[in-house]
Design an enzyme around this catalytic site. Structure first.
Site, PDB file in Angstrom:
ATOM      1  N   PRO A   2       0.814  -1.213   0.000  1.00 46.72           N
ATOM      2  CG  PRO A   2      -0.839  -1.589   1.575  1.00 46.72           C
ATOM      3  CD  PRO A   2       0.477  -2.115   1.097  1.00 46.72           C
ATOM      4  CD  GLU A   3       2.046   3.657  -4.153  1.00 46.18           C
ATOM      5  OE1 GLU A   3       2.613   4.750  -4.041  1.00 46.18           O
ATOM      6  OE2 GLU A   3       2.426   2.782  -4.957  1.00 46.18           O
ATOM      7  CE  LYS A  51       5.338   3.195   0.628  1.00 43.94           C
ATOM      8  NZ  LYS A  51       6.005   2.234  -0.276  1.00 43.94           N
ATOM      9  CB  CYS A 232       3.141   6.920 -24.453  1.00 43.78           C
ATOM     10  SG  CYS A 232       3.253   8.492 -23.563  1.00 43.78           S
ATOM     11  CB  CYS A 235       4.323  10.414 -27.626  1.00 45.70           C
ATOM     12  SG  CYS A 235       5.200   9.015 -26.870  1.00 45.70           S
ATOM     13  CB  CYS A 257       6.899   7.123 -22.319  1.00 49.64           C
ATOM     14  SG  CYS A 257       6.875   7.658 -24.050  1.00 49.64           S
ATOM     15  CB  CYS A 260       7.126  11.119 -22.637  1.00 50.30           C
ATOM     16  SG  CYS A 260       5.847  11.186 -23.898  1.00 50.30           S
TER      17      CYS A 260
END
Length: 262
Positions: A2-3, A51, A232, A235, A257, A260
């Protein structure tokens, strides 16, 4: 794992249920603390620190970390649990609620006055309600000090700033146009990176459906995380996937990406 936004919501839910209540039961199912009984003590609050979760009960803090499999559930007394009892590491009961910590990666008790012993190593907490310019400066300084470390690993290091997990660090690199392997010394605006990290967590802390794109439609919530091989959104170039980190520690799934992010 978990974040920080998920852990923040977990702490808030637990606090709303337990805050100010007296424990009518306490069952700690880890050998080191199995004889500790906090029954009769008052739950002052439940807070998150990055956390990490801290139940402050009497003069004791119950420190837990969910890691990969852990979860805290709330039940009304007599209600059947949704996970098997053998997975429970701690059971805290009040007159109105039963809080159960299942498969917690970390569970320990420390005097509240000594909380720094278990969470003092963490960098500034991105969801700290008292966050200020000094916290921003300290987080930026800690990141910048990791001059040769890849930016994605520096962001994920909880000693630099607390609360970012794999989803956010990948998304931050994309949003700032940074190749995940770019060393911190080459990141042009570290304070801006910290500011964006905090804004993303703040934007998501009150909702279950996390988004970094601003779109909550299923399958459209993120830019690159978990999208290896897909085009992406900016792009059209196929998103690449790899792992990054030392072989002797957990490696992080990395998405970027190649057009990018440079």
């Amino acid at each position: 794992m978990p974040e920080g936004d998920t852990v923040y919501r977990t702490a808030r839910t637990l606090d709303q249920a337990l805050h100010g209540s007296i424990l009518t039961g306490c069952d700690i199912r880890v050998p080191a603390f199995a004889t500790v009984d906090l029954t009769g003590q008052t739950v002052h609050e439940v807070v998150s620190r990055g956390k990490h979760l801290l139940h402050r009960v009497g003069e004791t803090s119950i420190h837990s970390h969910l890691k990969m499999e852990g979860a805290w559930h709330l039940y009304r007394p007599g209600t059947r649990w949704q996970r098997p009892a053998f997975q429970a590491r701690i059971v805290l009961q009040t007159a109105d609620w039963v809080a159960v910590g299942f498969e917690l990666g970390v569970l320990e008790l420390v005097p509240t006055r000594a909380e720094a012993e278990v969470v003092g190593y963490l960098g500034p907490d991105l969801l700290d309600p008292a966050w200020n310019t000094a916290d921003s400066a300290e987080a930026a300084q800690r990141l910048a000090a990791r001059a040769e470390q890849p930016v994605i690993l520096a962001l994920a290091d909880q000693q630099n700033l607390a609360g970012l997990g794999n989803v956010y660090v990948n998304e931050l690199c994309f949003l700032r146009g940074l190749l995940p392997t770019r060393p911190m010394v080459e990141v042009p605006d570290v304070p801006g990176l910290v500011s964006l990290a905090r804004r993303l967590l703040l934007a998501n802390k009150d909702r279950d459906e996390r988004t970094t794109t601003g779109n909550l439609r299923r399958g459209a919530q993120v830019w690159v995380y978990g999208r290896g091989g897909q085009p992406c959104r900016r792009c059209g170039t196929p998103i690449l996937r790899g792992t990054l980190g030392r072989s002797d520690v957990e490696q992080r799934n990395t998405f970027w990406c190649p057009r990018c992010q440079t």
